[in-house]
Design a protein around this motif. Structure first.
Motif, short mmCIF file in Angstrom:
data_model
loop_
_atom_site.label_atom_id
_atom_site.label_comp_id
_atom_site.label_asym_id
_atom_site.label_seq_id
_atom_site.Cartn_x
_atom_site.Cartn_y
_atom_site.Cartn_z
N ASP A 61 7.55 4.00 -2.87
CA ASP A 61 7.60 5.30 -2.21
C ASP A 61 7.43 6.44 -3.20
OD1 ASP A 61 10.71 6.52 -2.67
OD2 ASP A 61 10.45 4.37 -2.96
N SER A 110 1.90 -5.34 9.25
CA SER A 110 3.04 -4.73 8.59
C SER A 110 4.21 -5.70 8.50
CB SER A 110 3.48 -3.48 9.36
OG SER A 110 4.61 -2.91 8.77
N SER A 161 3.77 1.42 0.19
CA SER A 161 4.81 2.17 0.89
C SER A 161 4.19 3.18 1.84
CB SER A 161 5.71 2.89 -0.12
OG SER A 161 6.56 3.80 0.53
N ARG A 162 4.80 3.31 2.99
CA ARG A 162 4.35 4.33 3.94
C ARG A 162 4.61 5.73 3.39
NH1 ARG A 162 3.16 2.05 8.90
NH2 ARG A 162 3.95 -0.07 9.22
N LYS A 163 5.47 5.83 2.38
CA LYS A 163 5.79 7.12 1.79
C LYS A 163 5.00 7.37 0.50
CE LYS A 163 10.45 7.22 3.71
NZ LYS A 163 11.91 7.26 3.42
N ASN A 210 9.00 -0.03 6.07
CA ASN A 210 8.76 0.85 4.93
C ASN A 210 7.44 0.58 4.21
OD1 ASN A 210 11.22 2.12 5.33
ND2 ASN A 210 12.32 0.64 4.06
N TYR A 211 6.85 -0.59 4.41
CA TYR A 211 5.63 -0.96 3.70
C TYR A 211 4.56 -1.45 4.66
CZ TYR A 211 7.96 -0.64 -0.82
OH TYR A 211 8.60 -0.16 -1.93
N ILE A 212 3.32 -1.22 4.29
CA ILE A 212 2.19 -1.79 5.01
C ILE A 212 1.61 -2.89 4.13
CG2 ILE A 212 -0.11 -1.35 5.92
CD1 ILE A 212 0.80 1.57 6.34
N PRO A 214 -2.17 -2.07 10.63
CA PRO A 214 -0.82 -1.88 11.13
C PRO A 214 -0.20 -3.14 11.72
CG PRO A 214 -2.25 -0.08 11.83
CD PRO A 214 -3.12 -1.13 11.21
#
Length: 201
Positions: A45, A9, A24-26, A13-15, A6
């Motif tokens: 995503d 980052s 993407s965090r999604k 929106n992205y790691i 983390p």
């Protein structure tokens, strides 16, 4: 390497991983320990990566576009209802390969320097060799093998005016040797542009 830190980052929106991958965090990565990305690749995503079924490996400078599913297929056709109880074939994606949005990929292998268009469906255990272009909307059935330097597209044959459905067939054409250089350069430039965009957010 999909180990996510983390503190690394680059944007909300992205790691970013230690090898320059952006996830993407999604995106939904199941059993991340079974997912290996060599570096400088990104997953957008809504992507679903089913590492819980089998190992999934990706090379460098790969892009998996939004709402695409990478799903290892059963090793053999089976009537078993619980797919987690049967062995699955690992998925391998080479370097400098783009997978478009809204694809469903159940292939065993996609080579390097490939471009997979949006809305492509690859059946179980498909193998796509290096330097291939699979155009938008192509559907490849189970166990199909596409040779290197091949462009695959869909050609309409006839249209049923009553049901407004169109019968299609696959068309395959040879690609020139320069395909490798073109797709390599494009993937690297696209990655650099992506990274620059993350920094400005």
């Amino acid at each position: 390497d999909v180990k996510m830190d983390p503190e690394d980052s680059a944007a909300d929106n992205y790691i970013k991983t230690t090898t320059g991958n952006y996830v993407s965090r999604k995106a939904e990565i199941s059993q991340a320990t079974h997912v290996e990305i060599k570096g400088r690749s990104w997953i957008e995503d809504g992507v679903v990566v089913r590492g819980d079924l089998a190992k999934i490996r990706m090379g460098r400078y790969c892009q998996v576009s939004s709402h695409t599913i990478l799903e290892p297929a059963p090793a053999t056709p089976s009537t078993v209802s619980d797919v987690t109880q049967i062995p699955h074939v690992p998925v391998s994606i080479g370097s400098h390969t783009v997978v478009g949005s809204h694809c469903h990929i159940r292939a065993a292998a996609i080579g390097s320097y490939c471009w997979i268009g949006p809305n492509v469906k690859m059946g179980a255990r498909v193998i796509v060799k290096d330097a291939c272009v699979i155009e938008e909307g192509v559907v490849l059935g189970d166990d199909v093998v596409i040779g290197p330097f091949t462009r695959v597209s869909t050609v309409p044959l006839s249209t049923n005016s009553t049901t407004t459905t169109t019968t299609t067939m696959l068309q395959m054409m040879d690609l020139p040797p320069s395909t490798i250089q073109l797709l390599q350069e494009e993937s690297m430039e696209t990655y650099q542009n992506f990274v620059a965009a993350q920094r400005t957010q």
